[in-house]
Design an enzyme around this catalytic site. Structure first.
Site, PDB file in Angstrom:
ATOM      1  CG  ASP A  20      -1.699   1.219   1.432  1.00  0.00           C
ATOM      2  OD1 ASP A  20      -2.376   1.630   0.475  1.00  0.00           O
ATOM      3  OD2 ASP A  20      -1.658   1.800   2.535  1.00  0.00           O
ATOM      4  CG  ASP A  22      -2.085   7.456   0.468  1.00  0.00           C
ATOM      5  OD1 ASP A  22      -1.396   8.484   0.407  1.00  0.00           O
ATOM      6  OD2 ASP A  22      -2.801   7.054  -0.465  1.00  0.00           O
TER       7      ASP A  22
END
Length: 234
Positions: A20, A22
Site C-alpha cells: 500500500d 498512504d
C-alpha cells in the site's frame, strides 16, 4: 514489541511483495488529517480517529461521503472532496518516506524479489504525493492506482491486490504474495485476495482493528524478511 516472535510458525513463504502507499510508504495519512480538520474547524467538528479509520484505504469520493455523513457537515461529498483537494495540493508534495521503507525496498530489489504498489490514490493525487520521490517509486515493477480501469471495486474488496498480482511477469498466485498495509480496509482486501498481510498501523488506531492481520508491527524497521522465506538483511 512486534508479534513476530510468538507466531512465526504460522507464516508461509512468499515470492512477491505488494505495498500500500498512504500511511505505509509515505506519511500522507497525517496530511489527510490536517486537510480534513481544516475544513471541519469552522463547523466545530472533529475529524477523529474513529472516523478516519473507517475511511482509510477507500476511494476519495466514497471516503468523502462517509466523512460528510458521520460528521454531518453542511456540504455535499463532492464539495468536501473538492475543498480537501485544494488544501492537499499544497500539502502532498511535502510527504516523506516512513522509517524502514527505503531499507526494505532496496533490500528486496537487491535480491530481485518482485515488488509492486497497490494504492487507492488516483493518478493526480499519486503524482502530487510522489513528486519528491520519483526515483524511489521507479524501483517498483509496477504500480496499480485507485482509478485503474481494471480495479472495479475499492478496498476492502480484493480487486486492487488481485490486479496487482496479475501484472507481475509472469503473473503471481495470490498465496505467493505478501501485502504491507496500514489500514483496516486494506487488511481486509489483502485477506479477501488470499494473501498474507503485514500491518503497520498508526499508534492512534484502535488495536481492535488490527487483529485480522497476519503480523502486526509498530514500524517497518521491525520487519524480518526471513519470517516469510525472503532473504534476511545482511
Amino acid at each position: 514489541m512486534s508479534e513476530s516472535e510468538s507466531t512465526c510458525s504460522t507464516y508461509g513463504p512468499v515470492t512477491h511483495v505488494i505495498f500500500d502507499m498512504d500511511g505505509l510508504l509515505l506519511d500522507t495519512e497525517r496530511l489527510y488529517t490536517v486537510s480534513f480538520q481544516q475544513i471541519c474547524d469552522p463547523f466545530g467538528k472533529q475529524y477523529t480517529w474513529d472516523v478516519k479509520s473507517s475511511v482509510m484505504g477507500m476511494k476519495a469520493l466514497d471516503a468523502a461521503q462517509i466523512i460528510r455523513d458521520r460528521l454531518e457537515l453542511p456540504m455535499t461529498a463532492e464539495e468536501l472532496l473538492t475543498e480537501s483537494r485544494q488544501i492537499q495540493e499544497s500539502l502532498f508534495p511535502s510527504a516523506q518516506l516512513l522509517p524502514g521503507v527505503e531499507r526494505l525496498i532496496h533490500h528486496l530489489r537487491k535480491h530481485r524479489i518482485p515488488i509492486a504498489v497497490a494504492t487507492s490514490s488516483a493518478g493526480v493525487t499519486f503524482t502530487l504525493k510522489t513528486s519528491q520521490h520519483q526515483g524511489f517509486f521507479a524501483l517498483f515493477d509496477h504500480i496499480v492506482l485507485g482509478d485503474d480501469p481494471e480495479v472495479k471495486n475499492a478496498k476492502p474488496q480484493p480487486d486492487s491486490f488481485l490486479v496487482c498480482a496479475s501484472r507481475f511477469q509472469p503473473p503471481a498466485s495470490p498465496h505467493t504474495c505478501l501485502v504491507f498495509e496500514d489500514a483496516p480496509n486494506g487488511v481486509k482486501a489483502a485477506l479477501a485476495a488470499g494473501m498474507q498481510v503485514v500491518m503497520v498501523p498508526d499508534d492512534n488506531l484502535d488495536p481492535g482493528l488490527t487483529r485480522e492481520a497476519t503480523l502486526r508491527l509498530r514500524s517497518m524497521e521491525e520487519f524480518q524478511p526471513q519470517l516469510f522465506g525472503l532473504p534476511a538483511y545482511d
